[in-house]
Write an enzyme that holds these catalytic residues in place. Structure first.
Site, PDB file in Angstrom:
ATOM      1  CB  CYS A   1      -0.929  -0.029   1.202  1.00  0.00           C
ATOM      2  SG  CYS A   1      -1.852  -1.557   1.239  1.00  0.00           S
TER       3      CYS A   1
ATOM      4  CE1 TYR B   1      24.900  -4.064  -0.499  1.00  0.00           C
ATOM      5  CE2 TYR B   1      25.389  -4.165  -2.846  1.00  0.00           C
ATOM      6  CZ  TYR B   1      25.814  -4.046  -1.549  1.00  0.00           C
ATOM      7  OH  TYR B   1      27.148  -3.915  -1.274  1.00  0.00           O
TER       8      TYR B   1
END
Ligand SMILES: *Cc1c(COP(=O)(O)O)cnc(C)c1O
Length: 421
Positions: A346, A375
């Site tokens: 969201c 990463y």
């Protein structure tokens, strides 16, 4: 080069079809290739052939125990930046004398653990830290081998969040103050000065900033020797970039990087250490995700996938580009569609790519984010209560889950309820 290629119209990791792994572990997941990890480590090792050297993998790029063991078996050292990473290196069987401790804020507990378990060297980042290492070493009756990380004030020409070698960055000691700091270090009985350390940033796509920094290190080596210090080891950090976009120009190769190092620093006759992370792991991993919905917007189409920013944060955090490819090879000559590729979290930041050309896709299709090995998994979180996604390692025609997906129950049970509730 990596080992994620199409074969008979399907994406493979080495000799394993990605669809087979997806069926076994569900989506999304990370998938790494052993052959690619090994190849990249060897490229660095071979690039420094002819000089005494150690390649210390910067494990913060991808620190799964299976990845560490794969590299340790080839003789890799490890660059660690926390007590947790130190413990991971030891757990993977890496001997202390091949572990380098970097990082701006080593605590006394971390210093103590490393001195007790064995350490190749601490890369000291400030004078207060130097005093702390000295104090802990004296308490333990040990002598801590150190280098001082100097900040050469060089523009690494990379993303601001991963540039570390300018004077405004928090890293290292200004190179202009280095002689004073080394004099101070030499007066502390718990320390043994052995060399100099520098690391100017990550995802560098040119050799020039490295060369500028290494020239300053060469000059400093001579000055410090003239001051009476024994400088026998130079730690040159990591940072060599990878081609995130296949279609773009390629960063320099490890062999070119190695040749430059030999040319600039060879005359000093020091042992050379390098700390690559991204280049070893980056293109050795992909993230595989499934299309949940294709949604029509006002002026665009959204591909809503089951991977999200909590699983791979680089696009949200660094505006990073990842090549995105379908797991079923597109039909040659077929006109691609354009999609905004987004996750279910969201936040509007949960957008992997905008207007990206991709073969026409439908719900249930698998797509892969390339260059996600570094990463990626290490920066993931359980934001939106999305459990950490599994990691899978392929080796030839075999694959193994090297970190499984926790159940909702496991995720929830890590919380504990106070007695008053
Ligand atoms: C992050 C880091 C590295 C590795 O950088 P890459 O760009 O992944 O090669 C090496 N050394 C230090 C001190 C680091 O902080």
């Amino acid at each position: 080069m990596d080992h994620f290629l199409y074969r008979d119209g399907a994406l493979y990791a080495e000799d394993v079809p990605i669809s087979e792994i997806a069926a076994a572990v569900g989506t999304p997941f990370y998938c790494y290739s052993t052959a690619t990890l090994e190849r990249h480590f060897r490229l660095f090792d071979e690039a420094l052939e002819g000089v005494d050297h150690l390649v210390c993998y910067a494990m913060k790029a991808a620190s799964n125990q299976a990845i560490l063991k794969t590299l340790a078996a080839l003789g890799a050292g490890m660059d660690v930046v926390s007590g947790g990473e130190y413990a991971r290196a030891i757990a993977a069987g890496v001997p202390g004398e091949r572990i380098v401790f970097s990082g701006v804020g080593k605590t006394r507990e971390e210093i103590s653990a490393a001195l007790t378990g064995g350490i190749r060297q601490f890369n000291v980042e400030s004078e207060p830290e130097m005093e702390a290492i000295n104090a802990v070493a004296l308490e333990l009756g040990k002598v801590a081998p150190i280098t001082v990380r100097v900040n050469p004030d060089v523009d690494a020409k990379t993303h601001a969040k991963i540039a570390t070698g300018k004077s405004e960055n928090k890293f290292g000691i200004p190179i202009s103050r280095a002689r004073d700091v080394y004099a101070h270090a030499a007066s502390l009985k718990g320390l043994k000065v052995i060399g100099i350390d520098v690391h100017i940033g990550s995802q560098l796509t040119e050799l020039e900033p490295f060369e500028l920094a290494y020239n300053k290190v060469a000059e400093l080596t001579e000055q410090l020797r003239a001051d009476g210090h024994e400088i026998t080891r130079l730690d040159l950090g990591g940072g060599l970039g990878i081609p995130y976009e296949r279609s773009n120009s390629a960063p320099p190769l490890p062999v070119e990087y190695g040749a430059m190092i030999k040319r600039v620093l060879g005359p000093q006759g020091c042992e050379i250490e390098i700390e690559p992370g991204r280049l070893i792991a980056g293109n050795a991993g992909i993230m595989v995700t499934e299309v949940i919905y294709v949604k029509e917007g006002e002026d665009r189409e959204f591909l809503i996938v089951d991977g999200a920013m909590n699983d791979l944060i680089r696009p949200a955090m660094y505006e990073a580009h990842h090549d995105i490819v379908p797991v079923v090879e597109p039909v040659p000559g077929e006109e691609p569609a354009r999609y905004d590729i987004v996750g279910p979290v969201c936040e509007s930041g949960d957008t992997f790519a905008k207007g990206r050309a991709l073969a026409t896709s439908k719900a249930g299709d698998l797509i892969a984010f390339r260059s996600a090995g570094a990463y990626g998994a290490v920066m993931s979180s359980e934001y939106n209560s999305r459990p950490l996604i599994p990691e899978v390692l392929v080796n030839g025609d075999q694959f193994a889950v090297i970190r499984r997906r926790p159940s909702y129950e496991e995720m929830i049970n890590r919380d504990s309820i106070p007695t008053w509730l």
